[in-house]
Design a protein around this motif. Structure first.
Motif, short mmCIF file in Angstrom:
data_model
loop_
_atom_site.label_atom_id
_atom_site.label_comp_id
_atom_site.label_asym_id
_atom_site.label_seq_id
_atom_site.Cartn_x
_atom_site.Cartn_y
_atom_site.Cartn_z
N MET A 1 -2.25 5.76 -6.17
CA MET A 1 -1.04 6.03 -5.40
C MET A 1 -0.15 4.79 -5.50
SD MET A 1 -2.72 8.17 -2.21
CE MET A 1 -1.29 9.17 -1.88
N LYS A 2 0.89 4.88 -6.30
CA LYS A 2 1.69 3.73 -6.68
C LYS A 2 2.70 3.35 -5.60
CE LYS A 2 1.55 5.53 -11.40
NZ LYS A 2 2.38 6.07 -12.49
N LYS A 3 2.99 2.04 -5.53
CA LYS A 3 4.02 1.56 -4.63
C LYS A 3 4.79 0.42 -5.30
CE LYS A 3 1.54 2.60 -0.35
NZ LYS A 3 2.27 3.85 -0.11
N LEU A 4 6.08 0.34 -5.01
CA LEU A 4 6.89 -0.78 -5.45
C LEU A 4 6.74 -1.90 -4.42
CD1 LEU A 4 10.09 1.10 -6.63
CD2 LEU A 4 8.48 -0.17 -8.08
N MET A 5 5.89 -2.87 -4.72
CA MET A 5 5.66 -3.97 -3.80
C MET A 5 5.26 -5.19 -4.59
SD MET A 5 2.03 -2.85 -2.08
CE MET A 5 0.55 -2.63 -3.11
N ASN A 6 5.21 -6.32 -3.90
CA ASN A 6 4.76 -7.57 -4.50
C ASN A 6 3.32 -7.81 -4.06
OD1 ASN A 6 7.30 -8.16 -5.81
ND2 ASN A 6 8.09 -8.52 -3.75
N ASP A 7 3.10 -8.66 -3.11
CA ASP A 7 1.78 -8.92 -2.56
C ASP A 7 1.57 -8.03 -1.35
OD1 ASP A 7 -0.46 -10.02 -1.17
OD2 ASP A 7 -0.14 -11.94 -2.17
N SER A 8 0.51 -7.22 -1.35
CA SER A 8 0.28 -6.27 -0.26
C SER A 8 0.13 -6.95 1.09
CB SER A 8 -0.96 -5.42 -0.55
OG SER A 8 -2.13 -6.24 -0.60
N ARG A 9 -0.19 -8.25 1.09
CA ARG A 9 -0.36 -8.96 2.35
C ARG A 9 0.98 -9.21 3.05
NH1 ARG A 9 -3.45 -14.14 0.22
NH2 ARG A 9 -1.84 -13.79 -1.40
N TYR A 10 2.06 -9.14 2.29
CA TYR A 10 3.36 -9.53 2.84
C TYR A 10 4.38 -8.39 2.80
CZ TYR A 10 1.12 -14.02 1.99
OH TYR A 10 0.23 -15.07 1.96
N VAL A 11 3.92 -7.16 2.69
CA VAL A 11 4.88 -6.06 2.57
C VAL A 11 5.77 -5.93 3.80
CG1 VAL A 11 3.63 -4.69 0.87
CG2 VAL A 11 3.08 -4.43 3.30
N VAL A 12 5.21 -6.14 4.98
CA VAL A 12 6.01 -5.99 6.20
C VAL A 12 7.04 -7.11 6.28
CG1 VAL A 12 5.97 -5.95 8.72
CG2 VAL A 12 4.19 -4.76 7.43
N GLU A 13 6.62 -8.35 6.03
CA GLU A 13 7.54 -9.47 6.09
C GLU A 13 8.69 -9.29 5.09
OE1 GLU A 13 4.14 -10.69 8.31
OE2 GLU A 13 4.30 -9.75 6.34
N GLU A 14 8.37 -8.84 3.89
CA GLU A 14 9.41 -8.69 2.88
C GLU A 14 10.34 -7.52 3.21
OE1 GLU A 14 7.48 -8.60 -0.94
OE2 GLU A 14 7.14 -10.76 -0.92
N MET A 15 9.79 -6.45 3.79
CA MET A 15 10.63 -5.34 4.22
C MET A 15 11.60 -5.81 5.31
SD MET A 15 9.65 -1.87 6.33
CE MET A 15 9.11 -2.85 7.75
N VAL A 16 11.08 -6.52 6.31
CA VAL A 16 11.93 -6.99 7.41
C VAL A 16 13.01 -7.94 6.89
CG1 VAL A 16 11.97 -8.36 9.53
CG2 VAL A 16 10.17 -6.65 9.19
N GLU A 17 12.63 -8.83 5.99
CA GLU A 17 13.61 -9.75 5.43
C GLU A 17 14.73 -9.00 4.71
OE1 GLU A 17 13.89 -13.46 2.21
OE2 GLU A 17 11.94 -12.58 2.71
#
Length: 334
Positions: A1-17
């Motif tokens: 199940m693919k996602k456009l993301m960088n490091d999964s640990r920081y997905v929320v921080e990067e979304m908020v930014e």
């Protein structure tokens, strides 16, 4: 199940930014905590603050509903997880204008605990009065005689809208909480799940369901529903959801309702409007007037397939709150 993301640990921080950078005229991040967001518009002294919050992955809920006419701030949690007390407290301090703050959140154990802790800290450490109202609109999650155990799902949108309007009207904290609880008491939702989502950290399906199956009453974190069975037509599914709602709340001929047909993340507008078509037919036959309708993705579950239907029974006071204009990054009503 693919996602456009960088490091999964920081997905929320990067979304908020990204979110804050995309809407600098409407939203800002508090320097004290990067999970604490507030409206960029200055609110007036003496206004009750409205704070919403919950897990990430439900966008546009919850951060999308901070703005003029709705919430004044939001505490952002990890994916499908409650925010910790710290960002809740920071938002509380930022949006308090001397009249207190109301907390709105879904009835989940983590949210109940963390918002409760933040309210105690606000009282003891900051001398800020906090009122609270829980969303319990999901009729599938507990029987009618145990409504207090029900989950909050897409009906939270109507509760946020009503409460934000009441605060804008200048109601005091007691009355804002009253309107929030009244909105919840008059709101019922029921959903259907078709396909799972996957958490960025695992990449694995959040639940298992056959290609030709659906699950009635599935929660928006993948909590079990009330019935799993073969996929039915849009009309059959809609009839089931609406009938279950109408069995749970008394809505009679001549009454007015607001209707929300909500997508869970990957359901097309074609499907949602097909469902709304049947909702309108059913309510029209019963003499129930649809006062306002909302169709689209309002409270999602990442890329989950499926939808929910929400009915909010209206009276004159709730009609005023539903009509109130809103200007948020992810929701505008004139």
């Amino acid at each position: 199940m693919k996602k456009l993301m960088n490091d999964s640990r920081y997905v929320v921080e990067e979304m908020v930014e990204g979110y804050v950078k995309a809407h600098p005229d409407l939203i800002k991040q508090l320097p004290e905590n990067d999970r604490a967001l507030v409206t960029a518009k200055e609110t007036r002294e003496g206004k009750v603050g409205v704070l919403i919050g919950g897990g990430s992955g439900h966008e546009p809920g919850f951060l999308g509903y901070v703005g003029e006419g709705m919430a004044d701030g939001v505490a952002v949690g990890n994916i499908f997880a409650s925010p910790s007390p710290d960002p809740i407290l920071e938002v509380t301090k930022a949006i308090d204008k001397g009249a207190g703050v109301v907390y709105l959140y879904g009835n989940y154990a983590g949210d109940v605990m963390n918002f409760g802790m933040a309210a105690e800290m606000a009282d003891l450490e900051e001398d800020i009065e906090v009122g609270m109202a829980l969303a319990t609109d999901d009729v599938a999650s507990a029987p009618k005689e145990e409504k207090e155990k029900r989950r909050g799902i897409a009906g939270e949108f109507f509760i946020f809208k009503a409460t934000g309007a009441a605060a804008d009207f200048g109601y005091n904290l007691e009355d804002v909480v009253r309107v929030a609880k009244k909105a919840n008491e008059n709101t019922r939702s029921m959903g259907v799940g078709l396909t799972p989502c996957s958490l960025p950290q695992t990449g694995e399906p959040s639940f298992e369901i056959g290609d030709d199956e659906m699950e009635i009453g599935l929660g928006h974190h993948g909590e079990p529903g009330v019935e799993k069975g073969p996929l039915q037509s849009a009309d059959e599914v809609t009839e089931r959801l609406v009938n279950d709602i109408l069995e749970d709340i008394e809505i009679n001929s001549g009454d007015k309702v607001a209707v929300l047909v909500n997508g869970l993340g990957s359901t097309s507008r074609m499907e949602l409007y097909t469902m709304f078509r049947k909702v309108e037919q059913m309510l029209s036959e019963l003499g129930i007037e649809i006062y306002r309708s909302y169709v689209g993705d309002y409270i999602t579950s990442l890329e989950m397939g499926g939808a929910s239907i929400t009915l909010m029974k209206l009276d004159d006071e709730l009609i005023k709150t539903i009509d109130h204009p809103v200007n948020c990054p992810m929701f505008v009503q004139k």
